[in-house]
Design a protein around this motif. Sequence first.
Motif, PDB file in Angstrom:
ATOM      1  N   VAL A  46      -8.336 -38.225  18.793  1.00 53.14           N
ATOM      2  CA  VAL A  46      -7.778 -39.564  18.635  1.00 53.14           C
ATOM      3  C   VAL A  46      -8.141 -40.060  17.242  1.00 53.14           C
ATOM      4  O   VAL A  46      -9.298 -40.014  16.842  1.00 53.14           O
ATOM      5  N   VAL A  47      -7.134 -40.526  16.509  1.00 50.37           N
ATOM      6  CA  VAL A  47      -7.343 -41.115  15.190  1.00 50.37           C
ATOM      7  C   VAL A  47      -7.170 -42.615  15.333  1.00 50.37           C
ATOM      8  O   VAL A  47      -6.157 -43.087  15.847  1.00 50.37           O
ATOM      9  N   ARG A  48      -8.162 -43.382  14.907  1.00 51.08           N
ATOM     10  CA  ARG A  48      -8.067 -44.836  14.956  1.00 51.08           C
ATOM     11  C   ARG A  48      -7.598 -45.350  13.598  1.00 51.08           C
ATOM     12  O   ARG A  48      -8.228 -45.093  12.579  1.00 51.08           O
ATOM     13  N   LEU A  49      -6.480 -46.065  13.592  1.00 49.06           N
ATOM     14  CA  LEU A  49      -5.947 -46.589  12.327  1.00 49.06           C
ATOM     15  C   LEU A  49      -6.804 -47.741  11.836  1.00 49.06           C
ATOM     16  O   LEU A  49      -7.212 -48.608  12.613  1.00 49.06           O
ATOM     17  N   THR A  50      -7.049 -47.737  10.539  1.00 52.29           N
ATOM     18  CA  THR A  50      -7.814 -48.806   9.901  1.00 52.29           C
ATOM     19  C   THR A  50      -6.971 -49.409   8.783  1.00 52.29           C
ATOM     20  O   THR A  50      -5.895 -48.904   8.456  1.00 52.29           O
ATOM     21  N   GLU A  51      -7.483 -50.454   8.192  1.00 51.06           N
ATOM     22  CA  GLU A  51      -6.789 -51.074   7.057  1.00 51.06           C
ATOM     23  C   GLU A  51      -6.688 -50.095   5.887  1.00 51.06           C
ATOM     24  O   GLU A  51      -5.727 -50.141   5.132  1.00 51.06           O
ATOM     25  N   GLU A  52      -7.661 -49.212   5.746  1.00 51.23           N
ATOM     26  CA  GLU A  52      -7.611 -48.205   4.683  1.00 51.23           C
ATOM     27  C   GLU A  52      -6.431 -47.252   4.893  1.00 51.23           C
ATOM     28  O   GLU A  52      -5.800 -46.813   3.935  1.00 51.23           O
TER      29      GLU A  52
ATOM     30  N   SER B 226      -3.479 -49.632  21.962  1.00 50.39           N
ATOM     31  CA  SER B 226      -2.527 -48.705  22.567  1.00 50.39           C
ATOM     32  C   SER B 226      -2.586 -47.377  21.828  1.00 50.39           C
ATOM     33  O   SER B 226      -3.023 -47.310  20.681  1.00 50.39           O
ATOM     34  N   TYR B 227      -2.114 -46.338  22.485  1.00 45.63           N
ATOM     35  CA  TYR B 227      -2.134 -45.003  21.903  1.00 45.63           C
ATOM     36  C   TYR B 227      -0.710 -44.544  21.633  1.00 45.63           C
ATOM     37  O   TYR B 227       0.184 -44.731  22.462  1.00 45.63           O
ATOM     38  N   TYR B 228      -0.533 -43.931  20.470  1.00 49.90           N
ATOM     39  CA  TYR B 228       0.782 -43.504  20.008  1.00 49.90           C
ATOM     40  C   TYR B 228       0.719 -42.035  19.598  1.00 49.90           C
ATOM     41  O   TYR B 228      -0.350 -41.503  19.314  1.00 49.90           O
TER      42      TYR B 228
ATOM     43  N   GLU C  67       3.931 -34.393   4.605  1.00 44.03           N
ATOM     44  CA  GLU C  67       2.921 -33.380   4.904  1.00 44.03           C
ATOM     45  C   GLU C  67       1.533 -34.003   5.017  1.00 44.03           C
ATOM     46  O   GLU C  67       0.729 -33.599   5.863  1.00 44.03           O
ATOM     47  N   GLU C  68       1.241 -35.003   4.180  1.00 40.89           N
ATOM     48  CA  GLU C  68      -0.044 -35.703   4.274  1.00 40.89           C
ATOM     49  C   GLU C  68      -0.172 -36.423   5.615  1.00 40.89           C
ATOM     50  O   GLU C  68      -1.228 -36.395   6.242  1.00 40.89           O
ATOM     51  N   LEU C  69       0.895 -37.095   6.033  1.00 40.08           N
ATOM     52  CA  LEU C  69       0.859 -37.806   7.312  1.00 40.08           C
ATOM     53  C   LEU C  69       0.690 -36.839   8.477  1.00 40.08           C
ATOM     54  O   LEU C  69      -0.058 -37.128   9.421  1.00 40.08           O
ATOM     55  N   ILE C  70       1.366 -35.709   8.422  1.00 40.33           N
ATOM     56  CA  ILE C  70       1.242 -34.716   9.490  1.00 40.33           C
ATOM     57  C   ILE C  70      -0.192 -34.206   9.562  1.00 40.33           C
ATOM     58  O   ILE C  70      -0.780 -34.096  10.637  1.00 40.33           O
ATOM     59  N   ALA C  71      -0.773 -33.905   8.404  1.00 41.37           N
ATOM     60  CA  ALA C  71      -2.145 -33.393   8.381  1.00 41.37           C
ATOM     61  C   ALA C  71      -3.143 -34.426   8.907  1.00 41.37           C
ATOM     62  O   ALA C  71      -4.111 -34.077   9.581  1.00 41.37           O
ATOM     63  N   ALA C  72      -2.894 -35.698   8.619  1.00 41.49           N
ATOM     64  CA  ALA C  72      -3.855 -36.728   9.000  1.00 41.49           C
ATOM     65  C   ALA C  72      -3.655 -37.270  10.415  1.00 41.49           C
ATOM     66  O   ALA C  72      -4.629 -37.604  11.088  1.00 41.49           O
ATOM     67  N   TYR C  73      -2.407 -37.354  10.886  1.00 41.70           N
ATOM     68  CA  TYR C  73      -2.151 -38.102  12.120  1.00 41.70           C
ATOM     69  C   TYR C  73      -1.403 -37.340  13.204  1.00 41.70           C
ATOM     70  O   TYR C  73      -1.169 -37.878  14.278  1.00 41.70           O
ATOM     71  N   ASP C  74      -1.022 -36.105  12.968  1.00 39.83           N
ATOM     72  CA  ASP C  74      -0.231 -35.383  13.964  1.00 39.83           C
ATOM     73  C   ASP C  74      -1.087 -34.411  14.780  1.00 39.83           C
ATOM     74  O   ASP C  74      -0.611 -33.408  15.251  1.00 39.83           O
ATOM     75  N   LEU C  75      -2.351 -34.722  14.932  1.00 39.01           N
ATOM     76  CA  LEU C  75      -3.257 -33.834  15.653  1.00 39.01           C
ATOM     77  C   LEU C  75      -3.332 -34.165  17.140  1.00 39.01           C
ATOM     78  O   LEU C  75      -3.624 -33.303  17.948  1.00 39.01           O
ATOM     79  N   GLY C  76      -3.153 -35.389  17.491  1.00 37.03           N
ATOM     80  CA  GLY C  76      -3.290 -35.815  18.881  1.00 37.03           C
ATOM     81  C   GLY C  76      -2.687 -37.195  19.047  1.00 37.03           C
ATOM     82  O   GLY C  76      -1.494 -37.377  18.904  1.00 37.03           O
ATOM     83  N   TYR C  77      -3.554 -38.165  19.302  1.00 38.11           N
ATOM     84  CA  TYR C  77      -3.093 -39.537  19.510  1.00 38.11           C
ATOM     85  C   TYR C  77      -3.589 -40.446  18.406  1.00 38.11           C
ATOM     86  O   TYR C  77      -4.617 -40.193  17.783  1.00 38.11           O
ATOM     87  N   ILE C  78      -2.842 -41.533  18.197  1.00 36.09           N
ATOM     88  CA  ILE C  78      -3.207 -42.541  17.208  1.00 36.09           C
ATOM     89  C   ILE C  78      -3.500 -43.830  17.966  1.00 36.09           C
ATOM     90  O   ILE C  78      -2.666 -44.318  18.729  1.00 36.09           O
TER      91      ILE C  78
END
Length: 132
Positions: free
Chosen positions: A60-66, A123-125, A107-118
């Motif tokens: 699970v990746v938690r989105l932050t302001e960064e 809520s989880y996406y 490709e950057e977005l896939i590497a960072a956020y396409d591993l599981g859930y956000i």
Amino acid sequence: MERKSILIPLAVVLILLSCFVGGQYFFAHSNSAMIDNSWYFSIHQTNYTDQNPPPQALPVVRLTEEDFAKHPVLHDLFEQRQLVLITDDPFLIMQISGPHISHAEAEELIAAYDLGYIDWNGSYYSLTQIFT
């Protein structure tokens, strides 16, 4: 002689006009074929929440302001709920009105956020790639 001096500029104007009209026709009709065969990013909201989290086997990746500062397109995906076109084609970029990103940023977005859930706002996406 005077007749030739009128015909030459008239022929030049007609040639330029036909090139302009033909270019507009090609530009307008080639766009629909390119957009129909394109990749988009979308997000899919799952049934998981903070009270009912996803299985721990998936990351699970938690989105932050960064994250939003590093990838402004996340604002379009999560807050505006827009599809994001993935393209490097400058002609297509000039014609679309919605958000877009390059293949390198995709490709950057896939590497960072396409591993599981956000995880965002309780809520989880999941990040989804759509081919049309």
